[in-house]
Design a protein around this motif. Structure first.
Motif, PDB file in Angstrom:
ATOM      1  N   CYS A   1       0.845  -1.185   0.000  1.00 47.09           N
ATOM      2  CA  CYS A   1       0.000   0.000   0.000  1.00 47.09           C
ATOM      3  C   CYS A   1       0.882   1.237   0.000  1.00 47.09           C
ATOM      4  N   GLY A   2       0.337   2.342  -0.499  1.00 47.34           N
ATOM      5  CA  GLY A   2       1.086   3.580  -0.542  1.00 47.34           C
ATOM      6  C   GLY A   2       1.170   4.227   0.836  1.00 47.34           C
ATOM      7  N   ALA A   3       2.265   4.938   1.073  1.00 48.11           N
ATOM      8  CA  ALA A   3       2.461   5.668   2.329  1.00 48.11           C
ATOM      9  C   ALA A   3       2.083   7.126   2.106  1.00 48.11           C
ATOM     10  N   PHE A   4       1.090   7.609   2.848  1.00 46.33           N
ATOM     11  CA  PHE A   4       0.601   8.977   2.667  1.00 46.33           C
ATOM     12  C   PHE A   4       1.308   9.932   3.611  1.00 46.33           C
ATOM     13  N   VAL A   5       1.976  10.919   3.029  1.00 42.42           N
ATOM     14  CA  VAL A   5       2.648  11.973   3.791  1.00 42.42           C
ATOM     15  C   VAL A   5       2.649  13.235   2.931  1.00 42.42           C
ATOM     16  N   GLY A   6       2.396  14.386   3.530  1.00 42.63           N
ATOM     17  CA  GLY A   6       2.571  15.651   2.831  1.00 42.63           C
ATOM     18  C   GLY A   6       1.691  15.847   1.611  1.00 42.63           C
ATOM     19  N   GLY A   7       0.480  15.305   1.640  1.00 41.34           N
ATOM     20  CA  GLY A   7      -0.426  15.473   0.508  1.00 41.34           C
ATOM     21  C   GLY A   7      -0.127  14.564  -0.665  1.00 41.34           C
ATOM     22  N   LYS A   8       0.789  13.593  -0.494  1.00 40.20           N
ATOM     23  CA  LYS A   8       1.158  12.682  -1.574  1.00 40.20           C
ATOM     24  C   LYS A   8       1.175  11.246  -1.069  1.00 40.20           C
ATOM     25  N   ILE A   9       0.873  10.305  -1.981  1.00 38.50           N
ATOM     26  CA  ILE A   9       0.953   8.880  -1.672  1.00 38.50           C
ATOM     27  C   ILE A   9       2.195   8.335  -2.360  1.00 38.50           C
ATOM     28  N   HIS A  10       3.022   7.607  -1.592  1.00 44.13           N
ATOM     29  CA  HIS A  10       4.344   7.202  -2.062  1.00 44.13           C
ATOM     30  C   HIS A  10       4.432   5.693  -2.255  1.00 44.13           C
ATOM     31  N   TRP A  11       5.074   5.303  -3.358  1.00 44.25           N
ATOM     32  CA  TRP A  11       5.393   3.903  -3.625  1.00 44.25           C
ATOM     33  C   TRP A  11       6.836   3.796  -4.087  1.00 44.25           C
ATOM     34  N   LEU A  12       7.439   2.632  -3.886  1.00 41.62           N
ATOM     35  CA  LEU A  12       8.727   2.342  -4.492  1.00 41.62           C
ATOM     36  C   LEU A  12       8.499   1.880  -5.920  1.00 41.62           C
ATOM     37  N   ALA A  13       9.361   2.313  -6.834  1.00 43.36           N
ATOM     38  CA  ALA A  13       9.216   1.976  -8.244  1.00 43.36           C
ATOM     39  C   ALA A  13      10.592   2.015  -8.897  1.00 43.36           C
ATOM     40  N   SER A  14      10.617   1.794 -10.213  1.00 45.13           N
ATOM     41  CA  SER A  14      11.858   1.860 -10.979  1.00 45.13           C
ATOM     42  C   SER A  14      11.705   2.897 -12.078  1.00 45.13           C
ATOM     43  N   SER A  15      12.791   3.601 -12.370  1.00 48.51           N
ATOM     44  CA  SER A  15      12.778   4.634 -13.402  1.00 48.51           C
ATOM     45  C   SER A  15      13.222   4.050 -14.737  1.00 48.51           C
ATOM     46  N   ARG A  16      12.337   4.087 -15.726  1.00 46.77           N
ATOM     47  CA  ARG A  16      12.693   3.596 -17.056  1.00 46.77           C
ATOM     48  C   ARG A  16      13.761   4.477 -17.706  1.00 46.77           C
ATOM     49  N   GLU A  17      13.743   5.755 -17.378  1.00 47.01           N
ATOM     50  CA  GLU A  17      14.671   6.700 -18.003  1.00 47.01           C
ATOM     51  C   GLU A  17      16.066   6.633 -17.410  1.00 47.01           C
ATOM     52  N   GLU A  18      16.211   5.998 -16.261  1.00 43.65           N
ATOM     53  CA  GLU A  18      17.509   5.944 -15.599  1.00 43.65           C
ATOM     54  C   GLU A  18      17.963   4.499 -15.384  1.00 43.65           C
ATOM     55  N   GLY A  19      17.745   3.676 -16.402  1.00 40.78           N
ATOM     56  CA  GLY A  19      18.217   2.299 -16.346  1.00 40.78           C
ATOM     57  C   GLY A  19      17.577   1.473 -15.258  1.00 40.78           C
ATOM     58  N   TYR A  20      16.316   1.764 -14.964  1.00 41.20           N
ATOM     59  CA  TYR A  20      15.532   1.044 -13.957  1.00 41.20           C
ATOM     60  C   TYR A  20      16.138   1.168 -12.559  1.00 41.20           C
ATOM     61  N   ALA A  21      16.704   2.342 -12.279  1.00 39.75           N
ATOM     62  CA  ALA A  21      17.156   2.627 -10.918  1.00 39.75           C
ATOM     63  C   ALA A  21      15.947   2.768  -9.999  1.00 39.75           C
ATOM     64  N   SER A  22      16.123   2.416  -8.741  1.00 42.08           N
ATOM     65  CA  SER A  22      15.029   2.527  -7.775  1.00 42.08           C
ATOM     66  C   SER A  22      14.720   3.988  -7.491  1.00 42.08           C
ATOM     67  N   VAL A  23      13.428   4.301  -7.357  1.00 38.98           N
ATOM     68  CA  VAL A  23      12.995   5.661  -7.049  1.00 38.98           C
ATOM     69  C   VAL A  23      11.853   5.603  -6.049  1.00 38.98           C
ATOM     70  N   ILE A  24      11.619   6.732  -5.376  1.00 38.11           N
ATOM     71  CA  ILE A  24      10.436   6.907  -4.537  1.00 38.11           C
ATOM     72  C   ILE A  24       9.461   7.762  -5.332  1.00 38.11           C
TER      73      ILE A  24
END
Length: 354
Positions: A195-218
């Motif tokens: 489930c997403g973590a809600f903080v500061g008006g945003k819901i956060h998930w861990l994901a991968s960036s397609r533009e940065e060689g699938y580096a991990s991102v928040i």
């Protein structure tokens, strides 16, 4: 002077400082109080002024749901209207989003026991052929609670690039409608659905960036703008591996957790959105099984943890020890859980209560 002679503004100011359960008892004393203490104006005032009280919500292997004060030895209460629950899918203020074994999404206030079922989006992907993750939060601009569903097809993206998108559906609790937002720019096919973590008006998930060689991102979904932003990660994490970690809401902050059996590392974003504010602490001590996630702080020195062995334990940071947490009236085995705040926010902003 009788309370009936006091101006409404003064009554609201007085009652809004009481705990939610005390307000519930006062509602039963007079029809005029029932009307006043159920009004949107009062509920909003109570949310702002009442003393914050964090509670645990715990799911057993049988699918029953219990709430308990976030303190060692707390007495629990069973939510009789909730059965066959399998997943804690998010919380915001006093509202909790749960999923049952038929994939029904239920929005509940565990204090008032108000409950509604959230129907699936008309654009929802076919069940059994897709994966979904959910999040719940509050949009401060529209003053509305929103549920966000991230969905993607159960397929091999390498051979099916047209099916690699993650679809984003947003449900307005106040209006009772779904709408589809733009697809996520990130790859959300992570090792563990969360489930997403809600903080500061945003819901956060861990994901991968397609533009940065699938580096991990928040990845942070802004509920007001309904688009994704990216949160800075701690500098001392491996950008290729932290997608295997977990994101949680802990002590009012966004936290990144590398949970293991003997040692669990937790990074806390002390100042939301500021990358330099990440601070790390270590949870050490002999534990019978891996930590699933930290749930809440119990005082200044202790953290309540849910373990893969389906039990609750308390880590004492000062003594660097771990002990089992006993909650009276609840089986000592849990499959999922989270936290919520004691307040009177109603899930039935649009739909009728079940």
């Amino acid at each position: 002077m009788a309370t009936s002679d006091l101006p409404q503004e003064i009554l609201i100011d007085i009652f809004s400082r009481l705990p939610a359960k005390s307000v519930g008892k006062c509602r039963c004393l007079a029809k005029t109080w029932q009307t006043l203490l159920s009004s949107p104006q009062f509920i909003k005032s109570h949310l702002i002024r009442s003393p914050p009280q964090e509670n645990l919500i715990l799911i057993t292997p049988s699918g029953s749901v219990h709430s308990a004060a976030a303190a060692d030895g707390a007495v629990s209460s069973k939510l009789q209207s909730l059965q066959n629950i399998t997943e804690f899918a998010g919380s915001c203020d006093g509202l909790v989003l749960l999923v049952d074994d038929k994939d029904r999404k239920l929005l509940v206030n565990p204090i008032t026991l108000q409950l509604i079922e959230i129907t699936d989006s008309p654009l929802a992907l076919t069940k059994g052929e897709s994966f979904s993750m959910y999040g719940l939060g509050h949009d401060p601009i529209s003053d509305d609670y929103k549920i966000v569903a991230l969905s993607y097809w159960d397929t091999d993206n390498e051979y099916n690039p047209d099916c690699a998108d993650t679809f984003v559906d947003v449900y307005s609790v106040g209006r009772g409608v779904w709408r589809r937002a733009d697809n996520s720019p990130y790859d959300h096919a992570v090792p563990h659905l969360a489930c997403g973590a809600f903080v500061g008006g945003k819901i956060h998930w861990l994901a991968s960036s397609r533009e940065e060689g699938y580096a991990s991102v928040i990845a942070a979904f802004d509920l007001a703008r309904e688009v994704f932003d990216e949160m800075p990660a701690p500098k001392d994490v491996d950008v290729g591996k932290f997608v295997f970690y977990k994101l949680v809401f802990l002590g009012g902050c966004l936290c990144l957790v590398d949970a293991q059996r003997d040692i669990t590392r937790v990074w806390v974003m002390k100042e939301y959105g500021v990358g330099e504010s990440w601070r790390r602490f270590i949870i050490e001590g002999e534990c019978e099984s891996d930590v699933i996630k930290p749930l809440c702080f119990d005082g200044d020195e202790e953290v309540v943890l849910l373990t893969e062995g389906e039990s609750l334990v308390v880590h004492d940071a000062k003594g660097k020890s771990i002990r089992e947490m006993v909650v009276d009236g609840v089986p000592a085995v849990f499959v999922d859980g989270g936290v919520f705040l004691h307040n009177l926010v109603s899930p039935s902003l649009h739909e009728e209560v079940m």
